[in-house]
Design an enzyme around this catalytic site. Structure first.
Site: not given
Length: 433
Positions: A130, A134, A274-276
């Site tokens: 992740m 990011r 996305y990706e947090g």
């Protein structure tokens, strides 16, 4: 990477996908995942999914999550492809953008999977992925802003519309090009000053990742960990804004599909999610990263900026006024926000979290201001030493001055917002929204 489930986005403790141990050491994976990028495609003979699931009988919540390798096709001993595994696509999402990427609902019906790493330590492994993702998504924010800007510059130079208020620039033509107008130039300078500093910021972050991995530099590792939510959150928020500005240069032509500008805006939008999602990035920055290792890394950042200013100020009055003083003021705003969180966040955590988005943007502006000060110094030195490309370095200095004068003062606004605390944010009952 198969993480998200219909009822479980950021809160992975709610995960329902199960992994049943088998006698041969493998597991049977059952459950459903959604929003899986490239969950199905024709670009490879086999697709290897990394799937988060809970081993039956394991701890509750996030502590019971493990990571599994689940291939689309089983692999034989000789490396050839064998039987189809019990993983299939339930549907392909219709999306606002990134239409070149199939975003899939994935169904796991007793699919064979293999434990990756240690039981119940899947989150640790996933966050390795992740954090790298990011930084890559931050790069997407920059890249979409860059390509949109490049198109907007061409259009602003070609499209004839109105006359310059100070007199015709192209009197032989029926109108002057758009780029003569101050508001168009403001928009283009917003874009140019962002993409050039954002590119430097991404490269700076990459050097820290290299130092952490190749030289085992723990300080670099701590600093890039602190900055990762800023790279992801700030660059994608502002990157999206810049695609909108580029689209606006085209006027109505930016809104219709013929010119392609809408695609940059649509494609940039997902990078904020996305990706947090970026709200989570801001919470991670304020709620976890500031206090990491006793606040060591954020203090190291402030010391680095302070040392940089001290070592390079006082050589050129104009440069100090244009670059160093704005950077010093913005850094002080950021430190003041950090102090506010320390003094008010403990007694009421909402005071910190209500200001987290503003803090992430403050941090982003300070980082880009630092990049512009570094680039400005390099440009000034190149001009002093003599260069065959003086125009390039003069343009760098002019673009940097714009950012420091027009964008960096936003830290003052963000600080004012942060210092209002949580009262106005949390004032309404849920029923009154």
């Amino acid at each position: 990477m198969n993480r998200t489930e219909p009822h479980c986005g950021t809160d992975l403790g709610l995960m329902r996908t199960k992994a049943a141990p088998q006698d041969d050491g493998s597991y049977k994976i059952s459950g459903q995942k959604i929003f899986i990028s490239s969950g199905e495609h024709d670009m490879a003979d086999n697709i290897i999914h990394l799937v988060l699931a809970k081993i039956e009988g394991g701890p509750e919540g996030i502590k019971g999550v493990s990571l599994f390798i689940v291939p689309k096709f089983m692999v034989n001993e000789d490396g050839s492809l064998g039987e189809r595994n019990g993983v299939s696509v339930g549907s392909i999402e219709e999306k606002m953008g990134i239409h070149g990427n199939s975003t899939c609902v994935m169904n796991y019906d007793g699919a064979t999977g293999y434990l990756l790493g240690t039981e119940h330590k899947g989150m640790r492994a996933m966050f390795t992925m992740m954090n790298e993702a990011r930084v890559g998504v931050g790069m997407q924010g920059l890249a979409q802003a860059e390509v949109a800007y490049q198109n907007a510059v061409i259009y602003a130079n070609d499209r004839l519309q109105g006359r310059a208020v100070t007199g015709a620039v192209a009197p032989e033509k029926p109108a002057d090009p758009l780029i003569v107008h101050p508001d168009i130039r403001r928009s283009l300078m917003d874009q140019k000053s962002f993409v050039e500093a954002a590119r430097a910021f991404i490269l700076w972050g990459a050097t820290m990742i290299d130092a952490a991995h190749r030289a085992e530099d723990k300080d670099a590792d701590g600093l890039v960990s602190l900055l990762t939510p800023v790279i992801k959150g700030f660059l994608t928020d502002i990157g999206y804004d810049m695609t909108v500005k580029a689209q606006q240069v085209y006027g109505g032509h930016g809104y219709i599909e013929e010119w392609g500008m809408s695609q940059f805006t649509r494609d940039a939008r997902i990078a904020m999610i996305y990706e947090g999602a970026n709200g989570v990035q801001a919470l991670d920055l304020v709620g976890r990263k500031l206090a990491q290792d006793g606040g060591k890394h954020v203090m190291a950042f402030f010391d680095m900026v302070k040392t940089f200013i001290k070592e390079n100020a006082g050589q050129d009055a104009e440069f100090d006024a244009s670059f160093m003083e704005p950077l010093k003021a913005a850094s002080k705003d950021l430190q003041s926000a950090g102090m506010y969180f320390m003094q008010n966040g403990m007694k009421n955590p909402n005071n910190a979290l209500s200001g987290s988005n503003d803090f992430m943007h403050m941090f982003g502006h300070v980082c880009l201001g630092l990049m512009w000060a570094k680039m400005g110094l390099a440009a000034k030195k190149a001009l002093k030493d003599g260069t065959g490309d003086a125009s390039f370095y003069e343009t760098k200095l002019a673009t940097g001055r714009f950012y420091m004068a027009r964008q960096l003062p936003a830290t003052s606004l963000h600080l004012k917002r942060i210092e209002t605390g949580a009262d106005t944010v949390m004032a309404l009952d849920a029923a009154n929204f």
